[in-house]
Write an enzyme that holds these catalytic residues in place. Sequence first.
Site, PDB file in Angstrom:
ATOM      1  N   THR A 196      48.607  -0.121  35.735  1.00 59.07           N
ATOM      2  CA  THR A 196      48.237  -0.172  34.314  1.00 59.07           C
ATOM      3  C   THR A 196      48.469  -1.564  33.732  1.00 59.07           C
ATOM      4  O   THR A 196      47.972  -1.869  32.651  1.00 59.07           O
ATOM      5  CB  THR A 196      49.028   0.856  33.481  1.00 59.07           C
ATOM      6  OG1 THR A 196      50.431   0.589  33.599  1.00 59.07           O
ATOM      7  CG2 THR A 196      48.729   2.274  33.943  1.00 59.07           C
ATOM      8  N   GLY A 213      57.528   4.166  39.389  1.00 58.78           N
ATOM      9  CA  GLY A 213      58.969   4.366  39.489  1.00 58.78           C
ATOM     10  C   GLY A 213      59.403   5.803  39.320  1.00 58.78           C
ATOM     11  O   GLY A 213      60.534   6.157  39.662  1.00 58.78           O
ATOM     12  N   ASN A 300      63.022   1.322  36.610  1.00 61.87           N
ATOM     13  CA  ASN A 300      64.045   2.282  37.001  1.00 61.87           C
ATOM     14  C   ASN A 300      63.975   2.682  38.475  1.00 61.87           C
ATOM     15  O   ASN A 300      62.929   2.606  39.108  1.00 61.87           O
ATOM     16  CB  ASN A 300      63.923   3.547  36.154  1.00 61.87           C
ATOM     17  CG  ASN A 300      62.551   4.191  36.268  1.00 61.87           C
ATOM     18  OD1 ASN A 300      61.633   3.785  35.580  1.00 61.87           O
ATOM     19  ND2 ASN A 300      62.405   5.181  37.129  1.00 61.87           N
ATOM     20  N   ASP A 343      67.094   6.370  32.966  1.00 65.74           N
ATOM     21  CA  ASP A 343      65.716   5.888  32.804  1.00 65.74           C
ATOM     22  C   ASP A 343      65.626   4.791  31.748  1.00 65.74           C
ATOM     23  O   ASP A 343      64.675   4.724  30.974  1.00 65.74           O
ATOM     24  CB  ASP A 343      64.772   7.043  32.450  1.00 65.74           C
ATOM     25  CG  ASP A 343      63.311   6.646  32.598  1.00 65.74           C
ATOM     26  OD1 ASP A 343      62.938   6.186  33.688  1.00 65.74           O
ATOM     27  OD2 ASP A 343      62.548   6.775  31.628  1.00 65.74           O
TER      28      ASP A 343
END
Length: 572
Positions: A196, A213, A300, A343
């Site tokens: 993206t 992730g 993350n 996160d």
Amino acid sequence: MGSCKAVATIVGALVVSLAGANLAWAGSEKETAATTKIKDAPVPSVSQDQLSAAASDGKNFLHTNGNYEQTRFYPEKQINKSNVGKLRPAWIFQTEVKESLETTPIVVDGVMYVTTSFNHVYALDAKTGEQFWHYKHKMGPVTTYCCGPNNRGVAIYKDKVFMGTLDSKLVALDAKTGSLIWETQISDPELGYSETMAPTAVDGKILIGTNGGEYGIRGFVRAYDADTGKLVWNFHTAPENSVGVWATKDATGRDMHRDIAAEKAALKKLGDPYKTLGGGVWQNPAVDLKTKRIFFVAGNPSPDLDGSIRPGDNLYTNSLVSVDLDTGKYVCHYQYIAHDVWDLDAVSPPILVDVKNKDGKVVPGVIHGGKVGNVFVHNRDDCSLIRFSEAMVDQTGMWTLPTAEGAKMLPGANGGVEWSVMSVNPDLNLTYAVNLHQPMTYHVESSPYPDGKLWLGGAFKIIPGSEQFGNVTAVDYNTGKIKWQKKTPQPMIGGSLATAGGLVFTGEGDGWFRAYDAENGDVLWSFFAGAGVNAPPASYSVDGKQYIVVGAGGNTQLNFRRGNNIIAFTAD
């Protein structure tokens, strides 16, 4: 929040150009590749010299974040504090895709390139909004992506524009006609990889990272040859030895309550988790042309909330990383959160700017806005941390560990500074961040690697009835002090643009697009766009007239109202 000196709305604005409007969304993940060309875009070749000099180029906007340093500082001041109240729409272009819009317009010699969700690319006349061509990517049979089918824009180099795709490809298009020149498969979408982010073009190479992730991928940044699409180098954000130093404190010195003994026992039993450790790279790297190094942040670890099956510091997740531009070889890193189980990934792109070190000496620096709600200031030479800012958001209960029942910890998994890009006014030594306050509870539930499917290791849940809001914050990166802060009624996600005219532009999820006084945060102008303004603004000039441009299409992650407008403004 400061007085609102001028207000405009999109209501009744249909007298402006609606060139190329198509109100129905015809986009889908299954459509075939196609380019609809109305006429060639009159675009000359964009040289490396032009890309290198972008920071002083008021005519164009050649990089996702304005320049290689990623300051998002526009150098002209035709639009300024004295006349910003006169801003009005010059034109509105409506894309075919009415879905989350996060593109940064790229402008070169009066031609604008924008992207939409599901990988459409438009070339537009930057003066009138009229369409030159429209490219629709032929999506593969599998797409696996987190947080919406977004695309953040193209890179331009020589006679090509480059885009990453949801099915994990890199495509090169003819800048004049929109026809496909080449495409390269970056990685396997069935394993959770997607694209993206906008690529970065430099020295004949196209730099791009990877999403995923949340799917147990192994993160990377790669360089591809701009002419052929062939791989030049690869840097994995999860090295084969990802254990690290067993850090127990975060970048601000707070204890993260790690059970090191349990992790060491897990490491002995399970081995190093690097193959499925995550560490996606969501945003453009900053490029230091002088030292031939790039700086990026890795996100993350996987699974997000369950650290029991990924022992160690999980290098280089949640880190600032620098590698050699020509070879991709590691130079240095700084990890903000070792063994993250909240996160709170590093995702907002780093910015290169001169900063004062601890002795007051000006040195080359790099700054990053974190989801924890601090701005981090580093020495560019070795990635070491010089200082961190005052907290821009509530950090109550910081590093409370997730539980099966759910435990509250602020700022919550969306930030702080989410993927939202910051901007810098180097004359004021200020950086401008947009932040989220969205209280959540963290729930952990262990599960094995699911072969490229969503792998959170639990859930983070918004607390019913809790107040959610955002802010726009100016931070002095030489002191770490907050210069000013303005609360917004909705959580902020998108980004900001600073200008030499003393302004900061940014948008909100409820549809408002505003100009702030860069020195004190007063709201000087507002425009209601009808859909969430969750894309980073840009600025450029055509025939001596300055424009401000932004996408208004909402955001999937926070479910802000969708739209399909690219809106350009002028002050007369």
